[in-house]
Write a protein that holds these residues in place. Structure first.
Motif, PDB file in Angstrom:
ATOM      1  N   ARG A   5       0.874  -1.189   0.000  1.00 54.76           N
ATOM      2  CA  ARG A   5       0.000   0.000   0.000  1.00 54.76           C
ATOM      3  C   ARG A   5       0.903   1.229   0.000  1.00 54.76           C
ATOM      4  NH1 ARG A   5      -5.518  -1.321  -0.294  1.00 54.76           N
ATOM      5  NH2 ARG A   5      -5.508   0.954  -0.450  1.00 54.76           N
ATOM      6  N   GLY A   6       0.309   2.358  -0.236  1.00 51.29           N
ATOM      7  CA  GLY A   6       1.114   3.571  -0.295  1.00 51.29           C
ATOM      8  C   GLY A   6       1.887   3.581  -1.604  1.00 51.29           C
ATOM      9  N   VAL A   7       3.218   3.524  -1.486  1.00 52.41           N
ATOM     10  CA  VAL A   7       4.120   3.618  -2.655  1.00 52.41           C
ATOM     11  C   VAL A   7       3.840   4.937  -3.386  1.00 52.41           C
ATOM     12  CG1 VAL A   7       5.264   2.359  -4.510  1.00 52.41           C
ATOM     13  CG2 VAL A   7       3.925   1.085  -2.804  1.00 52.41           C
ATOM     14  N   HIS A   8       3.822   5.988  -2.615  1.00 46.45           N
ATOM     15  CA  HIS A   8       3.676   7.323  -3.177  1.00 46.45           C
ATOM     16  C   HIS A   8       4.163   8.353  -2.148  1.00 46.45           C
ATOM     17  CE1 HIS A   8      -0.478   6.652  -1.378  1.00 46.45           C
ATOM     18  NE2 HIS A   8       0.016   7.648  -0.676  1.00 46.45           N
ATOM     19  N   GLY A   9       4.294   9.572  -2.630  1.00 47.03           N
ATOM     20  CA  GLY A   9       4.701  10.672  -1.750  1.00 47.03           C
ATOM     21  C   GLY A   9       3.566  11.662  -1.570  1.00 47.03           C
ATOM     22  N   HIS A  10       3.617  12.374  -0.453  1.00 46.90           N
ATOM     23  CA  HIS A  10       2.727  13.522  -0.226  1.00 46.90           C
ATOM     24  C   HIS A  10       3.608  14.699   0.164  1.00 46.90           C
ATOM     25  CE1 HIS A  10      -0.991  11.223  -0.275  1.00 46.90           C
ATOM     26  NE2 HIS A  10      -0.549  10.402   0.663  1.00 46.90           N
ATOM     27  N   ILE A  11       3.343  15.851  -0.415  1.00 48.54           N
ATOM     28  CA  ILE A  11       4.094  17.057  -0.040  1.00 48.54           C
ATOM     29  C   ILE A  11       3.517  17.650   1.246  1.00 48.54           C
ATOM     30  CG2 ILE A  11       4.644  19.444  -0.697  1.00 48.54           C
ATOM     31  CD1 ILE A  11       6.139  17.639  -2.520  1.00 48.54           C
ATOM     32  N   GLU A  12       2.205  17.740   1.303  1.00 45.92           N
ATOM     33  CA  GLU A  12       1.570  18.484   2.406  1.00 45.92           C
ATOM     34  C   GLU A  12       1.110  17.617   3.570  1.00 45.92           C
ATOM     35  OE1 GLU A  12       1.599  21.622   2.709  1.00 45.92           O
ATOM     36  OE2 GLU A  12       2.290  22.108   0.696  1.00 45.92           O
ATOM     37  N   LEU A  13       0.719  16.389   3.258  1.00 47.05           N
ATOM     38  CA  LEU A  13       0.038  15.563   4.267  1.00 47.05           C
ATOM     39  C   LEU A  13       0.981  15.100   5.375  1.00 47.05           C
ATOM     40  CD1 LEU A  13      -2.784  14.283   4.756  1.00 47.05           C
ATOM     41  CD2 LEU A  13      -1.887  12.211   3.672  1.00 47.05           C
ATOM     42  N   GLN A  14       0.481  15.130   6.600  1.00 47.42           N
ATOM     43  CA  GLN A  14       1.156  14.483   7.733  1.00 47.42           C
ATOM     44  C   GLN A  14       0.233  13.353   8.201  1.00 47.42           C
ATOM     45  OE1 GLN A  14       2.831  17.499  10.677  1.00 47.42           O
ATOM     46  NE2 GLN A  14       1.398  18.750   9.508  1.00 47.42           N
ATOM     47  N   GLN A  15       0.842  12.283   8.682  1.00 45.66           N
ATOM     48  CA  GLN A  15       0.045  11.123   9.086  1.00 45.66           C
ATOM     49  C   GLN A  15       0.621  10.480  10.343  1.00 45.66           C
ATOM     50  OE1 GLN A  15       0.824   9.470   5.202  1.00 45.66           O
ATOM     51  NE2 GLN A  15      -1.347   9.037   4.886  1.00 45.66           N
ATOM     52  N   LEU A  16      -0.260   9.781  11.053  1.00 40.06           N
ATOM     53  CA  LEU A  16       0.177   8.916  12.143  1.00 40.06           C
ATOM     54  C   LEU A  16      -0.372   7.531  11.841  1.00 40.06           C
ATOM     55  CD1 LEU A  16       1.688   9.306  14.931  1.00 40.06           C
ATOM     56  CD2 LEU A  16      -0.560   9.086  15.964  1.00 40.06           C
ATOM     57  N   PHE A  17       0.528   6.552  11.677  1.00 35.19           N
ATOM     58  CA  PHE A  17       0.149   5.175  11.347  1.00 35.19           C
ATOM     59  C   PHE A  17       0.163   4.344  12.624  1.00 35.19           C
ATOM     60  CE2 PHE A  17       0.160   5.060   6.720  1.00 35.19           C
ATOM     61  CZ  PHE A  17       0.851   6.221   6.389  1.00 35.19           C
ATOM     62  N   ILE A  18      -0.900   3.571  12.832  1.00 37.15           N
ATOM     63  CA  ILE A  18      -1.004   2.725  14.031  1.00 37.15           C
ATOM     64  C   ILE A  18      -1.461   1.329  13.608  1.00 37.15           C
ATOM     65  CG2 ILE A  18      -2.152   2.430  16.276  1.00 37.15           C
ATOM     66  CD1 ILE A  18      -2.715   5.520  16.151  1.00 37.15           C
ATOM     67  N   THR A  29      12.704  10.441   3.187  1.00 35.47           N
ATOM     68  CA  THR A  29      12.654  11.902   3.066  1.00 35.47           C
ATOM     69  C   THR A  29      13.869  12.304   2.249  1.00 35.47           C
ATOM     70  OG1 THR A  29      13.993  12.329   5.023  1.00 35.47           O
ATOM     71  CG2 THR A  29      11.608  12.123   5.372  1.00 35.47           C
ATOM     72  N   ILE A  30      14.009  13.605   2.028  1.00 35.68           N
ATOM     73  CA  ILE A  30      15.149  14.085   1.245  1.00 35.68           C
ATOM     74  C   ILE A  30      16.475  13.710   1.932  1.00 35.68           C
ATOM     75  CG2 ILE A  30      15.241  16.410   2.272  1.00 35.68           C
ATOM     76  CD1 ILE A  30      15.225  16.146  -1.407  1.00 35.68           C
ATOM     77  N   ILE A  70      10.698  17.775  -6.812  1.00 33.65           N
ATOM     78  CA  ILE A  70       9.776  18.834  -6.354  1.00 33.65           C
ATOM     79  C   ILE A  70      10.118  19.251  -4.924  1.00 33.65           C
ATOM     80  CG2 ILE A  70       7.346  19.346  -5.778  1.00 33.65           C
ATOM     81  CD1 ILE A  70       6.620  17.396  -8.126  1.00 33.65           C
ATOM     82  N   VAL A  71      10.392  18.255  -4.071  1.00 33.62           N
ATOM     83  CA  VAL A  71      10.753  18.549  -2.672  1.00 33.62           C
ATOM     84  C   VAL A  71      12.004  19.435  -2.639  1.00 33.62           C
ATOM     85  CG1 VAL A  71      11.551  17.530  -0.492  1.00 33.62           C
ATOM     86  CG2 VAL A  71       9.676  16.449  -1.755  1.00 33.62           C
ATOM     87  N   LYS A  72      12.994  19.083  -3.478  1.00 30.62           N
ATOM     88  CA  LYS A  72      14.247  19.866  -3.528  1.00 30.62           C
ATOM     89  C   LYS A  72      13.979  21.279  -4.012  1.00 30.62           C
ATOM     90  CE  LYS A  72      17.166  16.394  -5.101  1.00 30.62           C
ATOM     91  NZ  LYS A  72      17.945  15.895  -6.215  1.00 30.62           N
ATOM     92  N   ARG A  73      13.207  21.371  -5.100  1.00 30.97           N
ATOM     93  CA  ARG A  73      12.920  22.677  -5.701  1.00 30.97           C
ATOM     94  C   ARG A  73      12.225  23.608  -4.705  1.00 30.97           C
ATOM     95  NH1 ARG A  73      11.320  20.585 -10.562  1.00 30.97           N
ATOM     96  NH2 ARG A  73       9.118  20.822 -10.106  1.00 30.97           N
ATOM     97  N   ARG A  74      11.307  23.025  -3.946  1.00 29.64           N
ATOM     98  CA  ARG A  74      10.559  23.851  -2.978  1.00 29.64           C
ATOM     99  C   ARG A  74      11.299  24.011  -1.658  1.00 29.64           C
ATOM    100  NH1 ARG A  74       4.300  21.884  -3.593  1.00 29.64           N
ATOM    101  NH2 ARG A  74       4.289  21.697  -5.852  1.00 29.64           N
ATOM    102  N   GLN A  75      12.474  23.363  -1.569  1.00 31.05           N
ATOM    103  CA  GLN A  75      13.317  23.438  -0.367  1.00 31.05           C
ATOM    104  C   GLN A  75      12.552  23.043   0.898  1.00 31.05           C
ATOM    105  OE1 GLN A  75      14.961  27.440  -0.741  1.00 31.05           O
ATOM    106  NE2 GLN A  75      16.743  26.543  -1.703  1.00 31.05           N
ATOM    107  N   LEU A  76      11.836  21.909   0.781  1.00 31.58           N
ATOM    108  CA  LEU A  76      11.031  21.430   1.919  1.00 31.58           C
ATOM    109  C   LEU A  76      11.865  20.547   2.846  1.00 31.58           C
ATOM    110  CD1 LEU A  76       7.842  20.579  -0.111  1.00 31.58           C
ATOM    111  CD2 LEU A  76       8.091  22.449   1.510  1.00 31.58           C
TER     112      LEU A  76
END
Ligand code: TYD
Length: 132
Positions: A43-56, A68-69, A126-132
């Motif tokens: 499941r997953g196998v993707h990135g999110h720029i904005e989303l934060q999550q807590l997995f339990i 992460t970068i 994209i993460v690098k470009r936006r300096q996140l």
């Protein structure tokens, strides 16, 4: 990994989370469950720029790889008393689900298909470009 508060007595155990708790890294806006994952499926196998999550892992176990970068780490979730916090600008992959695995996800934002990135290389560009 965040340790969640528990209260145990002779009638069982209760684990609780609220937006007022200091350990909670974001206000919860959405909750979903992942279950009945077939053997070998991911499941997953993707990135999110904005989303934060807590997995339990509320039941059973599964593994999760977070990239992460700066770093890449793999975790086994097998206890409802711990939650794995996944920050913004992270790539995630969930795998090795046990038959009885139920993954509870607390999310910081409503569902937004625009914040899904399926190409890992492009995602980190994209993460690098936006300096996140
Ligand atoms: P997706 O997030 O791609 O699941 P996973 O990362 O676990 O593989 O979601 C699968 C499907 O469910 C997709 O069609 C979108 C839908 N979905 C919603 O409509 N709302 C939600 O909050 C979530 C998490 C998924």
């Amino acid at each position: 990994m965040i340790e969640l508060p528990n209260v145990k007595n002779m009638n069982g155990l209760i684990t609780f989370i609220s937006n007022a708790d200091d350990f909670m890294p974001f206000p919860i806006q959405r909750i979903y469950l992942i279950r009945d994952v077939p053997k070998g499926a991911q499941r997953g196998v993707h990135g999110h720029i904005e989303l934060q999550q807590l997995f339990i892992a509320v039941s059973g176990s599964f593994k999760i790889k977070i990239r992460t970068i700066n770093e890449s780490s793999a975790y086994t979730l097998d206890s409802p008393t711990h939650g794995l916090y996944v920050a913004k600008a992270s790539w995630r992959e969930l795998y090795d689900f046990s038959d009885d695995a139920v993954c509870l996800v607390l999310a910081s934002l409503p569902y937004d298909k625009e914040d899904y990135y399926f190409d890992e290389y492009e995602f980190f560009e994209i993460v690098k470009r936006r300096q996140l």
